[in-house]
Design an enzyme around this catalytic site. Sequence first.
Site: not given
Length: 527
Positions: A42-43, A80, A84, A138, A140, A230, A334-335, A380
């Site tokens: 994540d991130d 995110c 996803r 996660k 989301h 993240h 994710d980004n 992001k």
Amino acid sequence: MDRREFLKQTALGIGALSLGNGLLGCAGLTDEKPNIMLIMVDDMGYSDLGCFGSEIPTPNIDKLAQNGVRYTHFYNAARCCPSRASILTGLYPHQAGIGGMVSAKYGNPAYQGYLNNESVTLAEVLKSSGYSTYMSGKWHVGEERPNWPRDRGFDEYFGLIGGAANYFDIKKSKAEDAIRTMALNDEPWTPPEDGFYMTNAITDKAVEYVKKSGQEENPFFMYVAYTAPHWPLHALPEDIEKFIGKYTGGWDEVRETRYQRMLEMGILEESWALSPRDEEIPPWEEVTDKEKRDRLFAIYAAMIYRLDIGIGQIMDELEAQGKLENTLVMFVSDNGASSEYGVFGRDSRNNGVEIGGEDSYHTYGLSWSNASNTPFRENKKWTHEGGIATPFIASWPAVIKKGGTINRDVGHIVDVMATCIDVAGVEYPTEYNGNSIKSMEGRSLVPTLMGKQGAERGDLFWEHLGNRAARRGKWKLVAEKKGDWELYDMDSDRSELNDLSTEMPELRDELIQAWKSWAERVGVEHI
């Protein structure tokens, strides 16, 4: 040689090949179907892994790369929730109902904020074909029942239903007034008072699921979705200590050394210049609180270091269960890295406590995200390369006989569904639970796993928060919200520094029209 013959001759050690849904599966008998593991972080920026040029030690992820394939031109969906939704369904995020985030926007079904019934998840497709399905981490893509993981095909689930959370105590997760929920299967789950750290908890449950799979005859699909790295910047004290003092040279030094290392590794082409430091960021020599800035990135590095340890534990358990050889493992972010909350980041607690513990809630800001996204522009949420370019690694020892290779073909997270359908030899449904299902948007990565390069693919498109882009071959069209369209030659200028939009107006306009047609098709709100 057609594709079937190519794979039959290349995939040594794999049994009979079977055709499913017009794609070539790499499993014959059911008990020979591969296990599939998808790992998402994540991130995390493009250059934050050792095997993509980082100084942060990531030996376990690097080992996946050494035994597999690194994809240098792979893309996510800029943020995110959209990413996803896209990776789980093989659709563009708008088609799955999450063109924005989990909050509904515009009264438009493309932005309803949870996975719709016109999409089908990887877990639903593979479960219907005899796979056991597990998820740790996660979610989301739907915060209310009946939109939790077990409602969308997972046999078992553990993790965080929403987004950013306190890594030590979720009851303190009130950043931006969001109180987060963890769940075990269908019920809310409360972490223990002591000894909880989110990254370790996600790892431990994934290891438990791998152990359980060893008692089953079915192949498994497992989705491991780490919240790290993240924000908030939370790491174990012993991990932080490993990195304190390592970033006293600042973001300029990190960017330059990573850039040179990426060139040496073959991740970057010589013609791709290091983008200038973002104009909002001061030169490191002008920074007065260097010790604090060093600590921010040290904590971030410690978070990546710990998730890498977790991935190693998962791989060790796969090996202990005799499943490592025939498990396709895919790794993705994710980004791009997050520039949220200013040049220097922000502590939303603002209580003066030491950064890194459960009572702090800090981001590392634009200054460090610019380094994480080396050599690219933006971050992001944007659709310039810094927002959508991701490291993508695929490892499958039974099939990938020449590890450590680099693939430069353009790929996208919509390709993951097509790849899973292909390797499992299963059918992608036209209907599911009485609902018509939209066709997949991606293409299988199987030929590239086998070493093939240079395959042409169709156009790719993006939209998030008004930021938008299209890619056709070597050409990329991109614009910020309310900004003018820019055009770049990605073969010679992937850093997006030489805008050709005024020099090539016919190509620019052709791509603009292609983007608008796509936007209308998938339900983009602002065209």
